[in-house]
Design an enzyme around this catalytic site. Structure first.
Site, PDB file in Angstrom:
ATOM      1  N   GLU A 242       0.826  -1.209   0.000  1.00 39.51           N
ATOM      2  CA  GLU A 242       0.000   0.000   0.000  1.00 39.51           C
ATOM      3  C   GLU A 242       0.860   1.259   0.000  1.00 39.51           C
ATOM      4  O   GLU A 242       0.602   2.194  -0.770  1.00 39.51           O
ATOM      5  CB  GLU A 242      -0.925  -0.011   1.215  1.00 39.51           C
ATOM      6  CG  GLU A 242      -1.929   1.142   1.232  1.00 39.51           C
ATOM      7  CD  GLU A 242      -3.030   0.938   2.257  1.00 39.51           C
ATOM      8  OE1 GLU A 242      -3.789  -0.038   2.109  1.00 39.51           O
ATOM      9  OE2 GLU A 242      -3.123   1.755   3.185  1.00 39.51           O
ATOM     10  N   ARG A 268      -2.805  32.249 -19.512  1.00 47.86           N
ATOM     11  CA  ARG A 268      -3.265  33.348 -18.656  1.00 47.86           C
ATOM     12  C   ARG A 268      -2.317  34.536 -18.769  1.00 47.86           C
ATOM     13  O   ARG A 268      -1.093  34.385 -18.679  1.00 47.86           O
ATOM     14  CB  ARG A 268      -3.329  32.858 -17.201  1.00 47.86           C
ATOM     15  CG  ARG A 268      -3.647  33.926 -16.171  1.00 47.86           C
ATOM     16  CD  ARG A 268      -5.070  34.417 -16.279  1.00 47.86           C
ATOM     17  NE  ARG A 268      -5.432  35.231 -15.122  1.00 47.86           N
ATOM     18  CZ  ARG A 268      -6.482  36.022 -15.071  1.00 47.86           C
ATOM     19  NH1 ARG A 268      -7.296  36.107 -16.119  1.00 47.86           N
ATOM     20  NH2 ARG A 268      -6.747  36.714 -13.988  1.00 47.86           N
ATOM     21  N   GLN A 279       8.790  34.957 -12.723  1.00 48.75           N
ATOM     22  CA  GLN A 279       9.510  33.928 -11.975  1.00 48.75           C
ATOM     23  C   GLN A 279       8.717  33.419 -10.777  1.00 48.75           C
ATOM     24  O   GLN A 279       8.846  32.253 -10.386  1.00 48.75           O
ATOM     25  CB  GLN A 279      10.865  34.463 -11.502  1.00 48.75           C
ATOM     26  CG  GLN A 279      11.898  34.569 -12.608  1.00 48.75           C
ATOM     27  CD  GLN A 279      13.272  34.926 -12.073  1.00 48.75           C
ATOM     28  OE1 GLN A 279      13.416  35.299 -10.906  1.00 48.75           O
ATOM     29  NE2 GLN A 279      14.283  34.823 -12.928  1.00 48.75           N
TER      30      GLN A 279
END
Length: 379
Positions: A242, A268, A279
């Site tokens: 798991e 955008r 940056q």
């Protein structure tokens, strides 16, 4: 050292990713309910549920590393992380211990359905007062003629409200600590087994979870996994699978988030420029990539150690910690890259953040992983 994939491994990843995207083309919308039996059968058809199970029971007999790649592809292609998590828990915490430690008749009866998706399994281990400390279970298995009588309550059983079968652990000898824990398989319709209502959770909303109570619940002796007192070792075996393979779904989630953030930063515009040119944005995305690739290498190494027949506690703990903490940080970064849109449900970014939070808790908290790490290095 070999860092590449062979042709068959690449083809399997691409096929699983393509089939997953086709089966689950759109993210779950607001108010999306629990997964359906149809969803579960799709995962069986894709091959996720039977990836590491024996071929004779409908599985693929893949090793840990190849299994992790399947889970990673499904986690990337399916935006319903709760569904993928539920399927991984079903496989690694339930089907794996049945395949490895169940009797011949038990394997024959359950594994084909678990691999195909006709059955849903829930792991009933955690208790209200026994989460990380699994050696002090209050649920008791009392030996009787022909088997055991179970009494106690388990909490946070993922898939519990929907499960057909449960893998659970109970104390047979309280004085023996972890050597007194026994693993058992219990059918949902067993008299005395009571399934509680689904919890209302922060994330993983499509995966139902709830309490399971045993009241004088008789379990036949042929439903015991590995013999009396073997439960702790069996549980740790399933936890290895798991903590390594299940968390590959979060690698897939990070891949998807990274793709979304890069596309958004290209499109955008603010102050007359693409936001990716700033940056503050681009470096945040670079950090997301760094976390992803670092965690990926650690996870693959952990799975490799399992395939070599010598599972490394240190490698598995490092992997689980890096993946769970990394996806949480990157999901928070993705919200910031998307700004106001990241706070809305439309793009699924806020859902990814909510789905990432429990990764630092289940399968051993981040604090438990750190304890394992320092123990392994001799501190």
């Amino acid at each position: 050292m070999e860092f590449g994939w062979n042709e068959g491994q690449r083809a399997r990843y691409d096929q699983v990713l393509e089939r997953t995207r086709a089966a689950f083309p759109t993210p779950p919308g607001a108010g999306h309910g629990f997964y359906t039996r149809g969803d579960w059968l799709k995962l069986g058809e894709i091959g996720m549920l039977g990836s590491c199970l024996p071929e004779e029971y409908g599985g693929q007999s893949l090793g840990a590393l190849d299994t992790a790649r399947v889970v990673e592809a499904v986690g990337r292609g399916c935006a319903d992380t709760g569904l993928v998590f539920g399927a991984a828990a079903h496989t690694f915490a339930c089907a794996v211990p049945i395949a490895a430690f169940g009797g011949a008749e038990l394997r024959r009866r359950l594994l084909p359905g678990l691999a195909a998706g006709r059955l849903i399994a829930g792991n009933a281990m955690t208790e209200p007062e026994a989460g990380s400390d699994s050696s002090r279970l209050a649920t008791v298995a009392t030996p009787v003629d022909g088997g055991y009588v179970l009494n106690g309550t388990k909490s946070f059983v993922s898939n519990g409200p929907a499960a057909d079968v449960f893998v659970t652990y109970a104390t047979v000898d309280p004085k023996a600590a972890f050597l007194g824990v026994t693993g058992l398989v219990v059918d949902r319709d067993t008299p005395g087994l009571i399934v509680g209502k689904p919890y209302e959770k922060m994330g993983m909303n499509s995966c139902p979870a709830g309490a399971v109570t045993f009241e004088d619940c008789f379990v036949p002796g042929d439903r015991v996994l590995g013999g009396a007192g073997a439960g702790a070792a069996i549980f740790q075996h399933s936890m290895g699978w798991e903590r390594a393979c299940l968390f590959a779904l979060y690698l897939g989630l990070q891949d998807r988030l990274l793709e979304q953030c890069v596309a958004h930063a290209r499109e955008r515009r603010q102050f007359g420029r693409r936001i990716g040119e700033f940056q503050a944005v681009s470096h945040r995305i670079a950090d997301m990539k760094l976390r992803l690739e670092s965690a990926r290498l650690l996870l693959y190494r952990a799975c490799w150690s399992m395939d070599e027949g010598d599972p490394s506690v240190l490698a598995i703990a490092l992997s689980k910690l890096a993946v769970s903490e990394g996806v949480l940080a990157s999901a928070a970064d993705a919200v910031r890259v998307f700004g106001g849109r990241g706070y809305l449900r439309e793009d699924g970014i806020e859902a990814a953040l909510r789905d990432a939070v429990p990764g630092t808790i289940f399968s051993g908290t981040s604090e438990i992983q750190r304890q394992l790490i320092v123990k392994e290095i001799g501190l």
